[in-house]
Scaffold this motif. Structure first.
Motif, PDB file in Angstrom:
ATOM      1  N   ARG A   1       0.853  -1.188   0.000  1.00  0.00           N
ATOM      2  CA  ARG A   1       0.000   0.000   0.000  1.00  0.00           C
ATOM      3  C   ARG A   1       0.888   1.237   0.000  1.00  0.00           C
ATOM      4  NH1 ARG A   1      -2.114   0.330   6.309  1.00  0.00           N
ATOM      5  NH2 ARG A   1      -0.091   0.977   7.170  1.00  0.00           N
ATOM      6  N   GLU A   2       0.266   2.359  -0.380  1.00  0.00           N
ATOM      7  CA  GLU A   2       0.948   3.649  -0.276  1.00  0.00           C
ATOM      8  C   GLU A   2       0.296   4.400   0.871  1.00  0.00           C
ATOM      9  OE1 GLU A   2       2.407   5.849  -3.629  1.00  0.00           O
ATOM     10  OE2 GLU A   2       1.627   4.301  -4.963  1.00  0.00           O
ATOM     11  N   GLN A   3       1.114   4.769   1.853  1.00  0.00           N
ATOM     12  CA  GLN A   3       0.649   5.485   3.037  1.00  0.00           C
ATOM     13  C   GLN A   3       1.468   6.759   3.162  1.00  0.00           C
ATOM     14  OE1 GLN A   3      -1.828   4.176   4.861  1.00  0.00           O
ATOM     15  NE2 GLN A   3      -1.878   5.658   6.497  1.00  0.00           N
ATOM     16  N   ASP A   4       0.817   7.910   3.096  1.00  0.00           N
ATOM     17  CA  ASP A   4       1.488   9.211   3.188  1.00  0.00           C
ATOM     18  C   ASP A   4       2.602   9.338   2.150  1.00  0.00           C
ATOM     19  OD1 ASP A   4      -0.133   9.924   5.356  1.00  0.00           O
ATOM     20  OD2 ASP A   4       1.251   8.976   6.789  1.00  0.00           O
ATOM     21  N   GLY A   5       2.359   8.823   0.954  1.00  0.00           N
ATOM     22  CA  GLY A   5       3.321   8.931  -0.133  1.00  0.00           C
ATOM     23  C   GLY A   5       4.476   7.946  -0.059  1.00  0.00           C
ATOM     24  N   ILE A   6       4.436   7.003   0.879  1.00  0.00           N
ATOM     25  CA  ILE A   6       5.501   6.014   1.017  1.00  0.00           C
ATOM     26  C   ILE A   6       4.926   4.625   0.753  1.00  0.00           C
ATOM     27  CG2 ILE A   6       7.139   4.952   2.627  1.00  0.00           C
ATOM     28  CD1 ILE A   6       7.353   7.662   4.015  1.00  0.00           C
ATOM     29  N   LEU A   7       5.587   3.877  -0.102  1.00  0.00           N
ATOM     30  CA  LEU A   7       5.176   2.515  -0.418  1.00  0.00           C
ATOM     31  C   LEU A   7       5.559   1.604   0.749  1.00  0.00           C
ATOM     32  CD1 LEU A   7       3.943   0.617  -2.510  1.00  0.00           C
ATOM     33  CD2 LEU A   7       6.204   0.381  -3.522  1.00  0.00           C
ATOM     34  N   GLN A   8       4.591   0.804   1.212  1.00  0.00           N
ATOM     35  CA  GLN A   8       4.806  -0.091   2.345  1.00  0.00           C
ATOM     36  C   GLN A   8       4.444  -1.515   1.970  1.00  0.00           C
ATOM     37  OE1 GLN A   8       2.141   1.735   5.213  1.00  0.00           O
ATOM     38  NE2 GLN A   8       3.846   2.791   6.196  1.00  0.00           N
ATOM     39  N   TRP A   9       5.018  -2.478   2.707  1.00  0.00           N
ATOM     40  CA  TRP A   9       4.697  -3.881   2.503  1.00  0.00           C
ATOM     41  C   TRP A   9       4.498  -4.573   3.840  1.00  0.00           C
ATOM     42  CZ3 TRP A   9       7.861  -7.616   4.595  1.00  0.00           C
ATOM     43  CH2 TRP A   9       9.147  -7.228   4.945  1.00  0.00           C
ATOM     44  N   ALA A  10       3.695  -5.641   3.819  1.00  0.00           N
ATOM     45  CA  ALA A  10       3.464  -6.456   5.008  1.00  0.00           C
ATOM     46  C   ALA A  10       3.225  -7.891   4.557  1.00  0.00           C
ATOM     47  CB  ALA A  10       2.264  -5.946   5.789  1.00  0.00           C
TER      48      ALA A  10
ATOM     49  N   TRP B   1       3.474  -3.243   9.089  1.00  0.00           N
ATOM     50  CA  TRP B   1       3.860  -2.633   7.818  1.00  0.00           C
ATOM     51  C   TRP B   1       5.306  -2.144   7.863  1.00  0.00           C
ATOM     52  CZ3 TRP B   1       1.077  -2.996   3.502  1.00  0.00           C
ATOM     53  CH2 TRP B   1      -0.264  -3.373   3.637  1.00  0.00           C
ATOM     54  N   ASN B   2       6.010  -2.345   6.751  1.00  0.00           N
ATOM     55  CA  ASN B   2       7.405  -1.924   6.594  1.00  0.00           C
ATOM     56  C   ASN B   2       7.500  -0.940   5.441  1.00  0.00           C
ATOM     57  OD1 ASN B   2       8.775  -4.042   8.412  1.00  0.00           O
ATOM     58  ND2 ASN B   2       7.416  -5.236   7.103  1.00  0.00           N
ATOM     59  N   ASN B   3       8.290   0.114   5.607  1.00  0.00           N
ATOM     60  CA  ASN B   3       8.445   1.129   4.567  1.00  0.00           C
ATOM     61  C   ASN B   3       9.516   0.719   3.561  1.00  0.00           C
ATOM     62  OD1 ASN B   3       6.591   2.739   5.880  1.00  0.00           O
ATOM     63  ND2 ASN B   3       8.123   4.007   6.849  1.00  0.00           N
ATOM     64  N   LEU B   4       9.235   1.008   2.309  1.00  0.00           N
ATOM     65  CA  LEU B   4      10.264   0.955   1.277  1.00  0.00           C
ATOM     66  C   LEU B   4      10.861   2.355   1.167  1.00  0.00           C
ATOM     67  CD1 LEU B   4       8.528  -1.211  -1.481  1.00  0.00           C
ATOM     68  CD2 LEU B   4      10.411  -1.880   0.004  1.00  0.00           C
ATOM     69  N   ASP B   5      11.850   2.520   0.333  1.00  0.00           N
ATOM     70  CA  ASP B   5      12.476   3.830   0.136  1.00  0.00           C
ATOM     71  C   ASP B   5      11.422   4.855  -0.268  1.00  0.00           C
ATOM     72  OD1 ASP B   5      13.906   5.985  -1.543  1.00  0.00           O
ATOM     73  OD2 ASP B   5      15.578   4.898  -0.613  1.00  0.00           O
ATOM     74  N   SER B   6      11.511   6.052   0.287  1.00  0.00           N
ATOM     75  CA  SER B   6      10.506   7.086   0.027  1.00  0.00           C
ATOM     76  C   SER B   6      10.528   7.601  -1.411  1.00  0.00           C
ATOM     77  CB  SER B   6      10.696   8.260   0.994  1.00  0.00           C
ATOM     78  OG  SER B   6      11.968   8.842   0.798  1.00  0.00           O
ATOM     79  N   ASN B   7      11.551   7.278  -2.189  1.00  0.00           N
ATOM     80  CA  ASN B   7      11.628   7.711  -3.584  1.00  0.00           C
ATOM     81  C   ASN B   7      11.094   6.665  -4.561  1.00  0.00           C
ATOM     82  OD1 ASN B   7      12.911  10.279  -3.166  1.00  0.00           O
ATOM     83  ND2 ASN B   7      14.718   9.133  -2.544  1.00  0.00           N
ATOM     84  N   VAL B   8      10.452   5.620  -4.042  1.00  0.00           N
ATOM     85  CA  VAL B   8       9.936   4.529  -4.865  1.00  0.00           C
ATOM     86  C   VAL B   8       8.418   4.558  -4.840  1.00  0.00           C
ATOM     87  CG1 VAL B   8       9.841   2.014  -5.026  1.00  0.00           C
ATOM     88  CG2 VAL B   8      11.981   3.124  -4.470  1.00  0.00           C
ATOM     89  N   ARG B   9       7.818   4.228  -5.980  1.00  0.00           N
ATOM     90  CA  ARG B   9       6.352   4.196  -6.067  1.00  0.00           C
ATOM     91  C   ARG B   9       5.900   2.965  -6.838  1.00  0.00           C
ATOM     92  NH1 ARG B   9       4.657   5.599 -11.190  1.00  0.00           N
ATOM     93  NH2 ARG B   9       6.193   6.658 -12.459  1.00  0.00           N
ATOM     94  N   LEU B  10       4.637   2.602  -6.677  1.00  0.00           N
ATOM     95  CA  LEU B  10       4.055   1.530  -7.485  1.00  0.00           C
ATOM     96  C   LEU B  10       3.856   2.038  -8.898  1.00  0.00           C
ATOM     97  CD1 LEU B  10       1.280  -0.176  -5.330  1.00  0.00           C
ATOM     98  CD2 LEU B  10       3.292  -1.241  -6.299  1.00  0.00           C
ATOM     99  N   ASP B  11       4.169   1.214  -9.852  1.00  0.00           N
ATOM    100  CA  ASP B  11       4.017   1.585 -11.245  1.00  0.00           C
ATOM    101  C   ASP B  11       2.678   1.080 -11.778  1.00  0.00           C
ATOM    102  OD1 ASP B  11       5.826   2.750 -13.490  1.00  0.00           O
ATOM    103  OD2 ASP B  11       4.852   1.007 -14.402  1.00  0.00           O
ATOM    104  N   ALA B  12       2.207   1.679 -12.850  1.00  0.00           N
ATOM    105  CA  ALA B  12       0.920   1.306 -13.447  1.00  0.00           C
ATOM    106  C   ALA B  12       0.913  -0.113 -13.998  1.00  0.00           C
ATOM    107  CB  ALA B  12       0.557   2.299 -14.553  1.00  0.00           C
TER     108      ALA B  12
END
Length: 186
Positions: A87-96, A109-120
């Protein structure tokens, strides 16, 4: 006795100390150095930033792959259905990673790098804003993929694919051309 005739080296050394010159750089020399440093920085900084973005994507892609492998492993170990959620929470991609009996909002939930996003190109199922991939008690899953890219742009992408119903996973990165589905990451 004349010291200049018998000791010529002393005279030269004495003259060196008496003829003090102004040491240092002139203004034009300093300007040339500054301009050269500026040119080198202009050429090098974009390459460095691209390198840093690629390293961030590689790290995030490895984390996504690890999360999916962990969900599959837990499913076969505990003989239950587990899922990897994103999921994206506050602009940060997270995983669980959690059992499907656990509500995703209660997962760790664990954060990925804040400069990474989910792609289409991501094909994971979505439920209540959470993208998920489920693994049954045998580690089987429907073929799906998750693609991540940099928020700052660029063509670099990293993908993790569940490519068979048996849950076989593979990673990939961007290509210059699209595949049959129009995706660049395959």
């Amino acid at each position: 006795m004349n010291t200049q005739v018998h000791f010529p080296y002393l005279v030269k050394a004495k003259n060196l100390f008496n003829n003090r010159s102004n040491s240092g750089f002139t203004l034009p020399e300093m300007l040339v150095v500054i301009v050269l440093i500026g040119i080198l920085a202009t050429l090098g900084i974009p390459n460095w930033l691209a390198f840093v973005n690629t390293q961030r994507l590689n790290t995030a892609g490895s984390e996504v792959h690890l999360a999916m492998r962990q969900a599959k492993s837990q499913a076969t170990k505990e003989k239950l259905t587990w899922q990897a959620s994103f999921r994206e929470q506050d602009g940060i991609l997270q995983w669980a990673v959690h059992a499907t009996t656990v509500n995703p909002s209660n997962a760790n939930w664990n954060n990925l790098d804040s400069n990474v996003r989910l792609d289409a190109e991501t094909t994971l199922q979505i439920s209540n804003g959470v993208r998920q991939i489920k693994f049954d008690y045998r580690g089987n899953s429907a073929p799906r993929s998750i693609t991540i890219s940099s928020k700052s742009g660029g063509k670099a992408k990293r993908c993790v694919y569940i490519s068979t119903i048996l849950g076989a996973m593979r990673t990939a990165k961007e290509h210059a051309t699209t595949n049959n589905e129009g995706d660049y990451c395959y």
